[in-house]
Design an enzyme around this catalytic site. Structure first.
Site, mmCIF file in Angstrom:
data_model
loop_
_atom_site.group_PDB
_atom_site.id
_atom_site.type_symbol
_atom_site.label_atom_id
_atom_site.label_comp_id
_atom_site.label_asym_id
_atom_site.label_seq_id
_atom_site.Cartn_x
_atom_site.Cartn_y
_atom_site.Cartn_z
ATOM 1 N N ASP A 24 -38.080 -10.167 -18.368
ATOM 2 C CA ASP A 24 -36.959 -10.914 -18.942
ATOM 3 C C ASP A 24 -36.177 -10.077 -19.948
ATOM 4 O O ASP A 24 -35.646 -10.597 -20.926
ATOM 5 C CB ASP A 24 -37.451 -12.223 -19.578
ATOM 6 C CG ASP A 24 -38.336 -12.998 -18.623
ATOM 7 O OD1 ASP A 24 -37.875 -13.253 -17.503
ATOM 8 O OD2 ASP A 24 -39.485 -13.299 -18.970
ATOM 9 N N THR A 38 -49.109 -9.498 -13.647
ATOM 10 C CA THR A 38 -48.858 -9.965 -12.296
ATOM 11 C C THR A 38 -49.704 -9.110 -11.351
ATOM 12 O O THR A 38 -50.468 -8.256 -11.811
ATOM 13 C CB THR A 38 -47.343 -9.941 -11.973
ATOM 14 O OG1 THR A 38 -47.132 -10.663 -10.752
ATOM 15 C CG2 THR A 38 -46.799 -8.519 -11.850
ATOM 16 N N LYS A 62 -32.787 -7.435 -16.840
ATOM 17 C CA LYS A 62 -32.644 -6.510 -15.706
ATOM 18 C C LYS A 62 -31.549 -6.980 -14.760
ATOM 19 O O LYS A 62 -30.884 -6.181 -14.136
ATOM 20 C CB LYS A 62 -33.953 -6.421 -14.917
ATOM 21 C CG LYS A 62 -35.065 -5.709 -15.645
ATOM 22 C CD LYS A 62 -36.269 -5.479 -14.733
ATOM 23 C CE LYS A 62 -36.990 -6.738 -14.336
ATOM 24 N NZ LYS A 62 -37.719 -7.407 -15.406
ATOM 25 N N ARG A 66 -40.178 -19.038 -23.746
ATOM 26 C CA ARG A 66 -40.807 -17.718 -23.861
ATOM 27 C C ARG A 66 -41.333 -17.510 -25.270
ATOM 28 O O ARG A 66 -40.726 -17.986 -26.237
ATOM 29 C CB ARG A 66 -39.790 -16.620 -23.533
ATOM 30 C CG ARG A 66 -39.326 -16.680 -22.099
ATOM 31 C CD ARG A 66 -38.296 -15.599 -21.782
ATOM 32 N NE ARG A 66 -37.773 -15.788 -20.432
ATOM 33 C CZ ARG A 66 -36.505 -15.615 -20.072
ATOM 34 N NH1 ARG A 66 -35.615 -15.215 -20.950
ATOM 35 N NH2 ARG A 66 -36.134 -15.822 -18.842
ATOM 36 N N LYS A 119 -29.256 -7.460 -25.334
ATOM 37 C CA LYS A 119 -29.260 -8.618 -26.245
ATOM 38 C C LYS A 119 -29.263 -8.266 -27.738
ATOM 39 O O LYS A 119 -29.888 -8.961 -28.536
ATOM 40 C CB LYS A 119 -30.422 -9.551 -25.885
ATOM 41 C CG LYS A 119 -30.271 -10.131 -24.477
ATOM 42 C CD LYS A 119 -31.359 -11.103 -24.113
ATOM 43 C CE LYS A 119 -30.924 -12.544 -24.223
ATOM 44 N NZ LYS A 119 -31.859 -13.479 -23.582
ATOM 45 N N GLN A 135 -40.596 -8.180 -12.623
ATOM 46 C CA GLN A 135 -41.511 -8.221 -13.782
ATOM 47 C C GLN A 135 -41.298 -6.971 -14.646
ATOM 48 O O GLN A 135 -40.173 -6.543 -14.768
ATOM 49 C CB GLN A 135 -42.974 -8.367 -13.349
ATOM 50 C CG GLN A 135 -43.289 -9.717 -12.724
ATOM 51 C CD GLN A 135 -42.757 -9.852 -11.325
ATOM 52 O OE1 GLN A 135 -42.991 -9.011 -10.489
ATOM 53 N NE2 GLN A 135 -42.019 -10.906 -11.040
ATOM 54 N N GLY A 148 -38.754 -22.348 -16.362
ATOM 55 C CA GLY A 148 -38.185 -23.109 -17.478
ATOM 56 C C GLY A 148 -39.079 -23.102 -18.712
ATOM 57 O O GLY A 148 -38.761 -23.723 -19.728
ATOM 58 N N GLY A 196 -23.882 -9.252 -25.104
ATOM 59 C CA GLY A 196 -23.595 -10.593 -24.579
ATOM 60 C C GLY A 196 -23.894 -10.618 -23.101
ATOM 61 O O GLY A 196 -24.122 -9.565 -22.492
ATOM 62 N N GLY A 220 -37.058 -13.822 -12.146
ATOM 63 C CA GLY A 220 -35.866 -14.636 -12.372
ATOM 64 C C GLY A 220 -34.810 -13.790 -13.029
ATOM 65 O O GLY A 220 -35.028 -13.213 -14.082
ATOM 66 N N HIS A 221 -33.693 -13.643 -12.345
ATOM 67 C CA HIS A 221 -32.577 -12.885 -12.898
ATOM 68 C C HIS A 221 -31.438 -13.852 -13.156
ATOM 69 O O HIS A 221 -31.081 -14.604 -12.259
ATOM 70 C CB HIS A 221 -32.030 -11.899 -11.866
ATOM 71 C CG HIS A 221 -32.897 -10.702 -11.652
ATOM 72 N ND1 HIS A 221 -33.824 -10.279 -12.556
ATOM 73 C CD2 HIS A 221 -32.925 -9.824 -10.634
ATOM 74 C CE1 HIS A 221 -34.393 -9.186 -12.090
ATOM 75 N NE2 HIS A 221 -33.881 -8.901 -10.915
ATOM 76 N N THR A 222 -30.858 -13.812 -14.345
ATOM 77 C CA THR A 222 -29.642 -14.577 -14.559
ATOM 78 C C THR A 222 -28.491 -13.589 -14.593
ATOM 79 O O THR A 222 -28.511 -12.646 -15.371
ATOM 80 C CB THR A 222 -29.712 -15.340 -15.890
ATOM 81 O OG1 THR A 222 -30.941 -16.062 -15.907
ATOM 82 C CG2 THR A 222 -28.568 -16.321 -16.036
HETATM 83 P P1 IMP Z 1 -47.667 -14.375 -11.448
HETATM 84 O O1 IMP Z 1 -46.781 -13.201 -11.238
HETATM 85 O O2 IMP Z 1 -47.039 -15.692 -11.049
HETATM 86 O O3 IMP Z 1 -49.036 -14.189 -10.829
HETATM 87 O O4 IMP Z 1 -47.949 -14.521 -13.040
HETATM 88 C C1 IMP Z 1 -48.711 -13.546 -13.745
HETATM 89 C C2 IMP Z 1 -48.123 -13.297 -15.126
HETATM 90 O O5 IMP Z 1 -46.869 -12.627 -15.008
HETATM 91 C C3 IMP Z 1 -47.829 -14.573 -15.921
HETATM 92 O O6 IMP Z 1 -48.061 -14.308 -17.297
HETATM 93 C C4 IMP Z 1 -46.343 -14.800 -15.688
HETATM 94 O O7 IMP Z 1 -45.748 -15.561 -16.717
HETATM 95 C C5 IMP Z 1 -45.849 -13.368 -15.686
HETATM 96 N N1 IMP Z 1 -44.592 -13.190 -14.930
HETATM 97 C C6 IMP Z 1 -44.427 -13.146 -13.605
HETATM 98 N N2 IMP Z 1 -43.142 -12.932 -13.295
HETATM 99 C C7 IMP Z 1 -42.471 -12.811 -14.443
HETATM 100 C C8 IMP Z 1 -41.099 -12.530 -14.771
HETATM 101 O O8 IMP Z 1 -40.225 -12.329 -13.921
HETATM 102 N N3 IMP Z 1 -40.819 -12.483 -16.097
HETATM 103 C C9 IMP Z 1 -41.758 -12.645 -17.054
HETATM 104 N N4 IMP Z 1 -43.029 -12.892 -16.795
HETATM 105 C C10 IMP Z 1 -43.398 -12.972 -15.505
#
Ligand code: IMP
Length: 427
Positions: free
Chosen positions: A13, A238, A16, A304, A330, A223, A301, A414, A40-42
């Site tokens: 987050d 992950t 990227k 963080r 940021k 990630q 959602g 921004g 998740g990319h915004t």
């Molecule tokens: P998983 O990838 O769903 O197995 O989650 C494993 C860990 O990676 C957890 O702490 C998630 O919150 C974190 N995680 C997975 N994808 C993201 C991401 O895109 N951004 C931030 N944390 C992530």
């Protein structure tokens, strides 16, 4: 032209999406090389905001070919849901290419991800519940289902049958859940076959040929460094290789083709899920970073966890990825603090450590050693050049750069594409 790798330098987050989107206009292909719809990319383009989970950022840049590499795990329902959502908003997704070797997230793995987390109780990882871990585990266990299997129904059936022989035992006997039937899983996957067929390719061949022809390829990591299964804060990570090394295995190009490694780093730190986080703020400052920085998960959602910039982590990311350029994001979120702490080292049980501690136990004990930098109160969201920043903001950036182990190429002030101060070209 060579390949560029773009990775997150913290716990994800970092912004990227914006960086990939900006580079998407300058490169010919953007490849997602790891992860799945846990990301998740915004991306903000003019008045429009897009939340992408599975599709590579380049999907929003006309003329750029987005590629889902072999290192990705694909939830087909999410893939087509995202494609349909973008098409409905007038975005052309017809250029998308998907690796025949990418693994598919079967529905039993989503169930297993969620029930396993519940079962772990206090020891849970805090996964996104999207089936990512079980799907990568199947890949390593050699019982995974790949995109290419959808084009040989006999093989698909045999593979699902083999996987379920094991999975159903666990689901029913350990977790007290209903068994999945081979027919239902095969039918669910086969329903996507026709739509998927024209997108599927040998993406390693395609990428290497593109590089031979002089095209520029951007390899985009999902990630981030500290969530990498090898180099992250294991086990709170992950299940894929989110660092620069993963860009080669996850796409099928050799390391000598990579020319630049761009690390995305936020002007402060956030993490979602469980696990150690030395600079975490559980007070009003943390709350303020969360609300000003809109620090809520794009995928889940979830709020963080927020904290100050950690230069030990940035140096570690520079080292394990071979970062050539950092993109700082940021910075505007920090406007209004009188003084901003920056973590320069850790105190681990009375000993100062300037580098990432060797063991997880030490990292759990790490207490930040802070340097306090002067803040600024001027609105910086309209700045377009480094010289437009107030003196203290300039000094903050320069100090971070000194501490972080690689030069800063750009600074985000921004969410918009235009709100970027370019210090040196990336492409
Ligand atoms: P998983 O990838 O769903 O197995 O989650 C494993 C860990 O990676 C957890 O702490 C998630 O919150 C974190 N995680 C997975 N994808 C993201 C991401 O895109 N951004 C931030 N944390 C992530």
């Amino acid at each position: 032209m060579p390949a560029l790798v773009l990775i997150g330098a913290q716990w994800g987050d970092e912004g990227k999406g914006k960086a990939t989107d900006q580079l998407g206009g300058l490169v010919d292909l953007v490849v997602k090389f790891n992860g799945g719809n846990n990301a998740g990319h915004t991306v903000v383009v003019g008045e429009q905001t897009y939340a992408l989970h599975l599709l590579p950022g380049g999907i929003l840049s006309p003329g750029c070919t987005p590629v889902i590499g072999n290192g990705v795990v694909v939830d087909l329902a999410v893939l087509f849901g995202e494609i349909d959502g973008l098409e409905a908003r007038g975005v052309d997704t017809s250029r998308l290419v998907v690796s025949a070797d990418a693994h598919v997230i079967a529905s039993y793995n989503c169930t297993l991800d969620r029930v396993a987390e519940r079962f772990l109780g206090k020891s849970r990882i805090g996964t996104t519940g999207r089936g990512i871990g079980p799907t990568y585990a199947d890949k390593m266990n050699r019982i995974g289902i790949r995109v290419q299997d959808l084009f040989d129904e006999k093989i698909l059936r045999a593979k699902v049958d083999g996987a379920l022989a094991l999975k159903n035992q666990v689901l029913v006997k350990v977790y007290n859940r209903k068994a999945f039937t081979v027919d239902a899983v095969v039918e669910e996957l086969m329903a996507y076959r026709e739509r998927l067929a024209p997108m599927v390719a040998d993406t390693s061949l395609l990428l290497n040929r593109a590089l031979d022809e002089g095209k520029t390829v951007l390899l985009e990591g999902g990630q981030a460094t500290l969530l990498d299964v090898d180099h992250g804060t294991y086990p709170f990570v992950t299940s894929s290789s989110a660092t620069a090394g993963g860009a080669c295995t996850g796409s099928g190009i050799g390391p000598r083709r990579v020319d630049k490694v761009i690390g995305i780093v936020k002007a402060y730190t956030t993490r979602v899920g469980e696990g150690p986080f030395p600079t975490e703020l559980l007070d009003e400052d943390g709350e303020r970073l969360r609300s000003v920085g809109s620090e809520y998960g794009t995928t889940t959602g979830r709020p963080r966890r927020c904290g100050w910039y950690d230069a030990v982590i940035a140096r570690y990311a520079a080292r394990v990825n071979g970062v050539t350029d950092f993109v700082l994001t940021k910075l505007d979120v920090l406007t209004g603090w009188e003084s901003i702490p920056v973590c320069v080292a850790y105190d681990v049980d009375g000993t100062r450590q300037d580098e990432m501690p060797m063991t997880q136990t030490e990292f759990h004990h790490a207490v930040p050693v802070y340097e306090h930098l002067d803040g600024w109160s001027e609105d910086i969201s309209g700045a377009r050049e480094f010289a437009d920043l107030p003196k203290n903001a300039q000094a903050y950036v320069r100090r971070l750069e000194e501490l972080s182990g690689a030069p800063f190429a750009s600074i985000g002030v921004g969410p918009d594409r235009e709100q970027t101060l370019q210090l040196r070209p990336l492409v």
